[in-house]
Design a protein around this motif. Structure first.
Motif, PDB file in Angstrom:
ATOM      1  N   GLN A 193      28.343  35.891  43.267  1.00  0.00           N
ATOM      2  CA  GLN A 193      28.203  34.673  43.223  1.00  0.00           C
ATOM      3  C   GLN A 193      26.439  34.619  42.021  1.00  0.00           C
ATOM      4  N   ALA A 194      25.484  35.446  41.685  1.00  0.00           N
ATOM      5  CA  ALA A 194      24.205  34.497  40.726  1.00  0.00           C
ATOM      6  C   ALA A 194      25.002  33.391  39.858  1.00  0.00           C
ATOM      7  N   GLY A 195      25.813  33.531  39.734  1.00  0.00           N
ATOM      8  CA  GLY A 195      26.842  32.367  38.109  1.00  0.00           C
ATOM      9  C   GLY A 195      27.062  32.931  37.363  1.00  0.00           C
ATOM     10  N   PHE A 196      27.520  33.737  37.121  1.00  0.00           N
ATOM     11  CA  PHE A 196      28.355  34.855  36.392  1.00  0.00           C
ATOM     12  C   PHE A 196      29.262  34.963  35.858  1.00  0.00           C
ATOM     13  N   VAL A 197      29.918  34.894  35.154  1.00  0.00           N
ATOM     14  CA  VAL A 197      31.282  35.200  34.677  1.00  0.00           C
ATOM     15  C   VAL A 197      31.230  37.057  34.274  1.00  0.00           C
ATOM     16  N   VAL A 198      32.582  38.572  35.155  1.00  0.00           N
ATOM     17  CA  VAL A 198      32.195  39.187  35.140  1.00  0.00           C
ATOM     18  C   VAL A 198      33.531  39.756  35.000  1.00  0.00           C
ATOM     19  N   ALA A 199      33.564  40.503  33.528  1.00  0.00           N
ATOM     20  CA  ALA A 199      34.761  41.213  33.465  1.00  0.00           C
ATOM     21  C   ALA A 199      34.814  42.583  32.988  1.00  0.00           C
ATOM     22  N   SER A 200      35.931  43.045  33.621  1.00  0.00           N
ATOM     23  CA  SER A 200      35.885  44.617  33.654  1.00  0.00           C
ATOM     24  C   SER A 200      37.153  45.134  33.276  1.00  0.00           C
TER      25      SER A 200
END
Length: 318
Positions: A100-107
């Motif tokens: 929501q803050a503009g990051f791409v996240v991968a887990s």
């Protein structure tokens, strides 16, 4: 003259905003569930304007735009490493807040150390390598990889994942310390885990991934194995979290030892009344990892926790 100055300043601010890693706008969180070519299960969150749907992922829930097209370019990437016997979804609220803050996240779900299969749980030397493979996947094979800025990568890790990101940041553990530790504290969780998985201690090789520029570490497992020499190369920015009522990895041999031995002072947060599993996303299942103490509100804490993580990565991955 003032009009011209105002126009120039407006143009400059526009350029800065368009190139900023994290825009001031709050996006919706898109979500994709995928497997890497080696079969590793991953979840991917990213900014989007798609329509949100309520979704259950095991014991967790999230509101995301499933498979919606990503929004933005030049975005920072944060990769997440879960704890022992966890899975990719254990920190989904942190992931959605970052998206929501503009990051791409991968887990990722760590092969051999997850809720389905913990047969490789003591082979912690495999964890940072798996994390690095996911970074490579996100930068090269993920169909939307062109929206990521490869120079702005952060990592978040909890428990065994905290150990993982410290190692990926240059930490060098000394596993000879484990034997004496477990003779003194045989009842500790890590020693019980080793007893359940007998065999030779891991053989360590350098696992530093220079693409990682900042890390967030929550309740790091095996913190005592590093020492000052083992952490001397961890010179990137570190945000470190300790639960003050952690009975799984009790003070002072884990987070406190890492805090003391890092070459540069980390941004340190202690969480009163929190237990070890309170760093996991809020969940309502009767399983123990969803249970918090009566004097601790996990949902309220996570609003602060996630906001502080966003602030840290925004500042460090500029």
């Amino acid at each position: 003259m003032l009009t011209r100055l105002f126009i120039l300043m407006s143009l400059l601010l526009s350029v800065i905003a368009s190139n900023s890693a994290v825009a001031t706008t709050s996006y919706r969180a898109g979500f994709q569930y995928q497997h890497m070519p080696d079969g590793t299960e991953i979840g991917i969150w990213y900014p989007t304007t798609g329509i949100l749907v309520h979704q259950h992922l095991g014991i967790y829930e999230q509101d995301v735009a499933q498979d919606a097209p990503p929004l933005g370019h030049g975005l920072p990437l944060v990769v997440i490493s879960h704890g022992h016997s966890g899975g990719f979804s254990g920190h989904l609220d942190t992931a959605t807040t970052l998206a929501q803050a503009g990051f791409v996240v991968a887990s990722l779900t760590h092969p051999g150390d997850n809720w389905r299969d913990d047969s490789r749980a003591v082979h912690v030397e495999e964890r940072p390598k798996a994390l690095s493979r996911m970074i490579t996947y996100m930068l090269t094979l993920w169909p939307e990889h062109m929206i990521i800025d490869p120079t702005r990568i952060g990592a978040f890790g909890f428990s065994s994942g905290g150990f993982t990101v410290l190692a990926a940041a240059g930490g060098q553990p000394d596993f000879s310390r484990v034997t004496s530790h477990c003779k003194q504290y045989p009842e500790y969780y890590d020693c019980q885990l080793i007893e359940r998985h007998p065999g030779a201690l891991p053989i360590w090789t350098d696992s530093r991934d220079p693409r990682i520029k900042a890390i967030v570490v929550a309740a790091p497992a095996l913190g005592y194995t590093f020492g000052r020499d083992g952490l001397r190369d961890v010179t990137l920015p570190v945000q470190l979290w300790r639960a003050n009522n952690d009975h799984i990895l009790p003070a002072p041999l884990y987070a406190d030892t890492v805090r003391k031995d890092l070459p540069h002072k980390p941004e340190f947060h202690e969480v009163p009344n929190a237990g070890h599993f309170d760093f996991l996303a809020p969940c309502t299942s009767p399983v123990s990892i969803c249970q918090s103490a009566s004097n601790f509100d996990r949902a309220t804490f996570h609003r602060v926790f996630n906001a502080d993580i966003v602030t840290f990565f925004t500042r460090m991955l500029h």
